[in-house]
Write a protein that holds these residues in place. Structure first.
Motif, short mmCIF file in Angstrom:
data_model
loop_
_atom_site.label_atom_id
_atom_site.label_comp_id
_atom_site.label_asym_id
_atom_site.label_seq_id
_atom_site.Cartn_x
_atom_site.Cartn_y
_atom_site.Cartn_z
N PRO A 162 -15.40 7.68 -11.75
CA PRO A 162 -13.98 7.72 -11.37
C PRO A 162 -13.54 6.41 -10.71
O PRO A 162 -14.33 5.74 -10.03
N ARG A 163 -12.28 6.05 -10.95
CA ARG A 163 -11.67 4.89 -10.31
C ARG A 163 -10.30 5.27 -9.77
O ARG A 163 -9.53 5.98 -10.44
N LEU A 164 -9.98 4.81 -8.57
CA LEU A 164 -8.67 5.02 -7.97
C LEU A 164 -8.02 3.66 -7.79
O LEU A 164 -8.60 2.75 -7.17
N TYR A 165 -6.79 3.50 -8.33
CA TYR A 165 -6.05 2.25 -8.25
C TYR A 165 -4.85 2.43 -7.32
O TYR A 165 -4.12 3.43 -7.43
N PHE A 166 -4.63 1.45 -6.47
CA PHE A 166 -3.45 1.46 -5.60
C PHE A 166 -2.79 0.09 -5.66
O PHE A 166 -3.44 -0.94 -5.47
N ALA A 167 -1.48 0.09 -5.94
CA ALA A 167 -0.73 -1.17 -6.02
C ALA A 167 -0.07 -1.44 -4.67
O ALA A 167 0.84 -0.71 -4.27
N PRO A 168 -0.50 -2.47 -3.96
CA PRO A 168 0.06 -2.73 -2.63
C PRO A 168 1.34 -3.56 -2.65
O PRO A 168 1.96 -3.77 -1.60
N PHE A 169 1.76 -4.03 -3.83
CA PHE A 169 2.89 -4.95 -3.91
C PHE A 169 4.09 -4.32 -4.60
O PHE A 169 4.09 -4.13 -5.80
N GLY A 170 5.08 -3.95 -3.89
CA GLY A 170 6.39 -3.55 -4.38
C GLY A 170 6.44 -2.99 -5.78
O GLY A 170 5.77 -2.01 -6.12
#
Length: 281
Positions: free
Chosen positions: A225-233
């Motif tokens: 499993p992979r979890l992606y989080f976009a920290p930029f707007g």
């Protein structure tokens, strides 16, 4: 964890998931317009640099490491070939780097070039149903003697949406040219994999899960499993922070028989190959 039960359960619910998909798919004309505006040179798989530690062994400079991947795709032509197909080449390089040891040695580097023929599949309403591909792939670690690992395969894949927010890739392969260096490879790599990606929050958070089952009756295979989080707007640059858990065998060619449970975190430029199926959601 029983890989056979996971795969069988998924295969059972798949037809119901496909029926659930509504008509918000991209149309044939919209897709053709998008392809004409594509760059010839694009990302293929995720490009990342992540580092982490084992969950089942002592944590030290020998067990902690970094992993990075570089992957790109070059479209040969935007013009359709016979049977509405497209031809492109891909290249993926994955490296395992012992950055916490003296002299920072690379433990293994895996090279994976391929030649791919792709075809878009539409339903009776001329909405995108899926993307099918057939490819010739080579994968090796570029080493010689007892450390040499390589195999070739003819692979086929199909990418489709299961729900508004969930996209799946089903991939299978026919391997050849592997028995001389790694005769037991298929016991760990199997003959295919399932890749699921779910959008938890639009353009911000994604969950991706990959399953692979080896050709045996034991718990050999991969759960990743992979979890992606976009920290930029608005994240127009497609950059994310990624957390990955790799549990199973076959992470690197050199040590494909070794069982691992590794948690890693780092920076990723995420692949956008599934985005066709989210344009109308």
């Amino acid at each position: 964890m029983n890989f056979s039960k996971i795969v069988c359960s998924f295969v059972f619910i798949l037809p119901f998931c496909i029926r659930y998909c509504n008509a918000q798919r991209i149309s044939k004309s919209e897709l053709n317009d998008s392809i004409q505006n594509f760059s010839y040179f694009t990302i293929h798989k995720d490009n990342y640099f992540i580092t982490g530690v084992p969950l089942t062994n002592d944590i030290n400079s020998n067990t902690a490491d970094a992993k990075y991947q570089i992957s790109f795709k070059q479209m040969i032509t935007r013009d359709k070939l016979p049977w509405d197909t497209y031809l492109f080449i891909t290249y993926t390089q994955k490296a395992f780097w012992n950055i916490y040891k003296d002299s920072y040695p690379f433990r293994d580097i895996n090279f994976n070039p391929s030649l791919v023929l792709g075809k878009t599949i539409f339903n009776k309403s001329q909405k995108l149903e899926g993307i099918a591909t057939i490819a010739f792939e080579h994968e090796s670690n570029g080493r010689d003697s007892i450390y040499s690992r390589s195999w070739n395969r003819i692979s086929g894949s199909f990418i489709t949406s299961l729900t508004k927010r969930t996209v799946a890739e089903f991939k299978a392969w026919i391997p050849f040219g592997y028995k001389s260096g790694n005769p037991e490879l298929l016991e760990y790599a199997g003959l295919g994999e399932i890749n699921l990606e779910h959008e938890l929050k639009k353009n911000r958070i994604y969950l991706n899960v990959m399953f692979r089952k080896g050709l045996n009756f034991k718990a050999k295979g991969v759960f990743r499993p992979r979890l992606y989080f976009a920290p930029f707007g608005k994240n127009i640059s497609n950059q994310y922070i990624m957390v990955e858990w790799y549990w199973g065998q076959g992470e690197s060619l050199l040590e494909y028989e070794e069982s691992r449970s590794m948690i890693r975190v780092g920076y990723v430029i995420k692949s956008n190959e599934f985005n066709f199926f989210r344009m109308k959601n």
